[in-house]
Structure formats: structure tokens, C-alpha cells
Design an enzyme around this catalytic site. Structure first.
Site, PDB file in Angstrom:
ATOM      1  N   GLY A  89       0.867  -1.368   0.184  1.00 38.44           N
ATOM      2  CA  GLY A  89       0.040   0.175  -0.019  1.00 38.44           C
ATOM      3  C   GLY A  89       0.715   1.217  -0.045  1.00 38.44           C
ATOM      4  N   GLY A  91       3.245   2.868   1.214  1.00 36.06           N
ATOM      5  CA  GLY A  91       4.325   2.827   2.373  1.00 36.06           C
ATOM      6  C   GLY A  91       5.151   3.779   2.716  1.00 36.06           C
ATOM      7  N   ASP A 124      11.405   2.652   6.244  1.00 36.17           N
ATOM      8  CA  ASP A 124      11.517   3.919   7.139  1.00 36.17           C
ATOM      9  C   ASP A 124      10.643   5.099   6.278  1.00 36.17           C
ATOM     10  OD1 ASP A 124      12.869   4.936   4.978  1.00 36.17           O
ATOM     11  OD2 ASP A 124      14.835   4.871   5.835  1.00 36.17           O
ATOM     12  N   ARG A 178       4.412  14.606  -6.511  1.00 36.32           N
ATOM     13  CA  ARG A 178       4.123  14.605  -8.009  1.00 36.32           C
ATOM     14  C   ARG A 178       2.733  14.938  -8.348  1.00 36.32           C
ATOM     15  NH1 ARG A 178       3.449   8.719  -6.794  1.00 36.32           N
ATOM     16  NH2 ARG A 178       5.519   8.410  -6.994  1.00 36.32           N
ATOM     17  N   ASP A 252       0.869  -2.339  -9.136  1.00 35.08           N
ATOM     18  CA  ASP A 252       0.739  -1.309  -8.185  1.00 35.08           C
ATOM     19  C   ASP A 252       1.474  -0.204  -8.861  1.00 35.08           C
ATOM     20  OD1 ASP A 252       2.967  -3.246  -7.574  1.00 35.08           O
ATOM     21  OD2 ASP A 252       3.630  -1.128  -5.985  1.00 35.08           O
ATOM     22  N   ASP A 262       5.920   6.894 -10.626  1.00 39.20           N
ATOM     23  CA  ASP A 262       6.434   6.128  -9.710  1.00 39.20           C
ATOM     24  C   ASP A 262       7.820   5.624 -10.604  1.00 39.20           C
ATOM     25  OD1 ASP A 262       7.449   5.200  -7.446  1.00 39.20           O
ATOM     26  OD2 ASP A 262       5.839   3.538  -7.549  1.00 39.20           O
TER      27      ASP A 262
END
Length: 470
Positions: A89, A91, A124, A178, A252, A262
Site C-alpha cells: 500500500g 508505504g 523508514d 508528483r 501497483d 513512480d
């Protein structure tokens, strides 16, 4: 607040409810040093009037913009290198806002490196500054070549030292924003299907249909799939014509609007190489340059499987929509190559002949002819013969493969040959985005905190985009 009169908030996804996303807060970064501010993109959504302090507050501290409810980490699953992962998801990012642009399209402000979320697992939630810079460059290059892409609105350095196993550490950190047409992924549908939630699939279908493919009738799952197939085929063809390798074509990383985003381990081809891969971890070449159409089609079949849950009686129609990918891809590929060469269509047979001849020439010349310069040298067809043959690659253009290419090219009329009057075409070389240049740009930042080469490159890409599209 200094948003302009063009600013129009429209947080549609937030209205879908908590089953589709989780309320989150951005990390509290030690610093917010503004490194890249894309005012041209910001102007399309009424944000170019923000002061630098306001910019840092909204895109470094993530104070909500007017009319926006605050960030939400979107829920989705995905096949990653064709292995299903139900534990992903948003993250290290979230949907920060949604707003209408100057063409009334709904656009998302999505982040990367904004901190941990419920879907971070052991990560992180951060982004390296080099990773952010690379995304800025990928999006700018693709935009200049007319490829449907997100635009990087903002890159802010955040003052943390990050540890990474695949690059020298500690390394500098950043948060990126973005501007994208949609963050509803194929994996968003997969999550609903995984839990057997037909109701959620129906909600997602209507939401995505009405916003991104409004010509499709309400409830028409095959029609929606056909629209996504068409958009995905066009995107894939544009990638190929640009010599672009996305690198991580998981479910994804593809969205229902047919716009790429991405950018992780991307690359542009130095020269024709069907097996060229972008990700060092893609040991099987699953997402190699020439396998990208196959990868996108495979991902579309996963989306079709989700829609089947709510359209069981329409399986034949779903299959027909899915099988439209191949013909649509070839049609868009012909158009993309004609566009890159700056010539008009002469009909399917002649256009296919030009496509085949172009690829044959690139294959024949191999490392002697880089991908991007071919399209630069011969842009405008016959109008560029003297320029190409008298240029730095003039001696390369000979042999049987070249003769076939020139014959196929010169039978097509130039499309808007006045574009050749742009100063860009007087230069000996085009703007490219090969890995050596990317590393050089990063070296200036890493060693001397010198951002001027990056900003100069972005300015040249902006000018190139205008030259191609005049």
C-alpha cells in the site's frame, strides 16, 4: 493563502471512505530545503502563486491546502514481479490533495518519502535525494517527448541521513510531490478482489469510470476495461518510441488513467537492445525493453480478473476488451514512431513499413547509432536529409538497412516542417537522458551541492519539449 483564482479543490477519493485509505501524518523533518519547484506544472492547478515559505509548508510540512482534508495513505495490493503481495500500500507516500487543472481534469498531489504509514512494513518511509532527483529527470524527459507522465511538482531536501543497502550510505534525504492524473492502480482493484469485496469493486469502477473514462456508461465493466486497455496500449507504445524502460511494471505501478508514474530504476536506451533492463534485480529480464508490452498486457489480465467478479455474465465481453490490447498497441506504436519522426500518416501499410524499417536500421547499426539521435537527425523526413547526412552521424547513414529506412521515411510528408526552424535542430546532438549524464548531474550535487547543472538540464528539456510539439 496565496493560491490563485485557478485553484479548484476536488478531493473525490477522500469521499470513498476509510476502506480505501488511512488517515496519516507526514514525518517531522529536520529541514525543508527547496530544491526543485515546478511552477509551470503548478500554474495548471493554481499553485504557482505560493511563496517559497508557503510552498515548503504545504510540500515539506504538508499543511493541508485549502479545501483539502489532509493526507491519506491509499490501500492497494499488487503483483510484484508476478508474485502476489497483499502486504503493500502507500508505504512511503500518500495522497495529499486532489484538484482540477486548467483543462478540468482531476489531478492528484501524491508524495514519495513523506514518512511511515500503516503500510510501511519495516521501511523508514523515506526517499533518498538521489532517488528524488532521478524521478524529476525521468518525468521531465518523458514529458518533453510527449509521453503521458506525471510531473514532479516539488523536491525538498529534508536533512536526514539515510541508510541504504544498495547505494553508499549514509545518504541525503528528500520528500517529493508528483502531480498525476490518477493514483488508482490496478492493485487498488486487486485488494478489493482479494477480500471478495464486490461492493468495493463496484464503487471503484464507478469512481474511476466517471472521472477518467466518462464516455463509458455507468456499470459497464467491459467498456471500462476496454478504455483502460486503450490508454495502457497508448502509454506502452509511447514508452517504446521514447526508448524508455520503466523497470518495475508491477500491478501497483500501473494506473487506470494510462499515465506513467513512480520512477525507480528507470533507464533510457543508449541504443537498440530488446533485452535491455533497468533494474539490477530484474535478473530474468521480465521487464526488459521489448517485454514491456507483454508485461502491461499481463497486468491488464489481472485487472480483468478483478472485474470478472462483478461481471460474470460478461466474461466474453471482458475477454474481447482485453484482447484489444495487441491491435491497439500496434496502432499506437505506428502513430508514436510517426510522431517521433515528424511525418504524416500515409496509411496503415506505409506506416507499418516505416516502423519496421526504423527498428531494422536501429538493430542493424547496434551500438554505432544511439536511439535518440536517429529521431533527432531525421525529424521531418525529407526536410532533414541535408541536416542528417551532413551531421556528426552522416557516415553512419549508409547500407541496405538505411536505404530501406530512407525510402520508407521519405515517402511520408513532413508534419509541420516549420518546427525544424527551432534552434534546437541546429545543435549537433539532441537532449538525451543516459545514465552517465544522470550520474554527472548527481555528482555535482553530492560533491559540491551544485544544483545549477540539474536546473540547466530541466530548462533544456522544457525547451526541447516545446520544439517537438510546436
Amino acid at each position: 493563502m496565496s493560491v490563485s483564482s485557478a485553484y479548484r479543490p476536488d478531493p473525490c477519493f477522500f469521499d470513498l471512505g476509510p476502506e480505501f485509505g488511512d488517515r496519516v501524518q507526514a514525518a517531522d523533518f529536520p529541514q525543508t530545503i527547496l530544491r526543485v519547484r515546478n511552477d509551470r506544472a503548478a500554474a495548471t492547478v493554481g499553485l504557482e502563486t505560493l511563496s517559497d515559505d508557503e510552498w515548503r509548508a504545504h510540500f515539506g510540512r504538508f499543511a493541508p491546502l485549502p479545501g483539502q482534508p489532509g493526507p491519506i495513505a491509499m490501500r492497494y495490493h499488487g503483483h510484484q514481479f508476478r508474485t502476489y503481495n497483499p502486504d503493500i500500500g502507500d508505504g512511503r507516500g500518500f495522497l495529499a490533495a486532489q484538484l482540477r487543472d486548467d483543462q478540468n481534469r482531476l489531478l492528484d498531489l501524491g508524495t514519495k518519502g513523506s514518512g511511515q504509514t500503516p503500510w510501511s512494513r519495516r521501511g523508514d518511509g523515506r526517499l533518498t535525494l538521489k532517488g528524488g532527483m532521478r524521478e524529476v529527470l525521468a518525468a521531465a524527459m518523458l514529458e518533453s517527448l510527449g509521453v503521458p507522465t506525471c510531473r514532479i511538482l516539488s523536491l525538498i531536501e529534508t536533512g536526514e541521513a539515510l541508510e541504504r543497502g544498495d547505494e553508499p550510505s549514509p545518504t541525503r534525504s528528500a520528500v517529493m510531490v508528483r502531480l498525476s492524473h490518477s493514483h488508482i492502480r490496478f492493485g487498488t482493484f486487486q485488494r478489493a478482489a482479494y477480500y471478495g469485496r464486490k461492493d468495493q469493486i463496484e464503487v471503484l469502477l464507478e469512481h474511476a469510470r466517471s472521472l477518467y473514462h466518462p464516455s463509458v456508461a455507468p456499470g459497464d465493466a467491459p467498456g471500462f476495461l476496454a478504455a483502460v486497455v486503450e490508454a495502457s496500449a497508448r502509454l506502452t507504445a509511447k514508452w517504446i518510441s521514447a526508448g524508455f524502460v520503466h523497470g518495475v511494471l508491477n500491478t501497483d505501478n500501473l494506473n487506470v488513467a494510462g499515465e506513467s508514474f513512480d520512477y525507480g530504476p528507470w533507464r533510457f536506451l543508449p541504443h537498440y537492445d530488446p533485452a535491455f533492463t533497468a533494474a539490477y534485480f530484474d535478473s530474468q529480464g521480465l521487464y526488459a525493453f521489448a517485454r514491456q508490452p507483454e508485461a502491461v498486457f499481463w497486468n491488464l489480465t489481472q485487472l480483468a480478473g478483478c472485474l470478472k467478479l462483478i461481471a460474470e455474465p460478461q466474461v466474453a465481453a471482458l475477454t474481447e476488451a482485453l484482447n484489444g490490447f495487441g491491435p491497439a498497441y500496434i496502432r499506437h506504436l505506428r502513430a508514436a514512431f510517426l510522431n517521433r519522426l515528424g511525418v504524416k500518416s500515409l496509411g496503415e501499410a506505409a506506416d507499418q513499413r516505416l516502423l519496421d524499417a526504423t527498428l531494422a536500421l536501429l538493430r542493424d547499426k547496434g551500438e554505432a547509432l544511439r536511439w535518440e539521435p536517429l529521431f533527432f537527425d531525421w525529424f521531418g523526413g525529407f526536410s532533414s536529409s541535408a541536416r542528417a547526412l551532413g551531421g556528426v552521424r552522416g557516415k553512419t547513414y549508409q547500407g541496405e538497412a538505411f536505404d530501406a529506412f530512407r525510402f520508407a521515411l521519405l515517402e511520408h510528408e513532413p508534419d509541420r516542417p516549420e518546427r525544424l526552424e527551432h534552434p534546437m535542430f541546429a545543435a549537433p546532438e539532441p537532449e538525451e537522458m543516459l545514465i552517465d549524464e544522470v550520474e554527472t548531474l548527481w555528482s555535482a550535487i553530492e560533491q559540491g551541492d551544485d544544483w545549477s547543472p540539474l536546473h540547466a538540464k530541466l530548462a533544456r528539456l522544457d525547451a526541447a519539449g516545446k520544439a517537438w510539439a510546436l
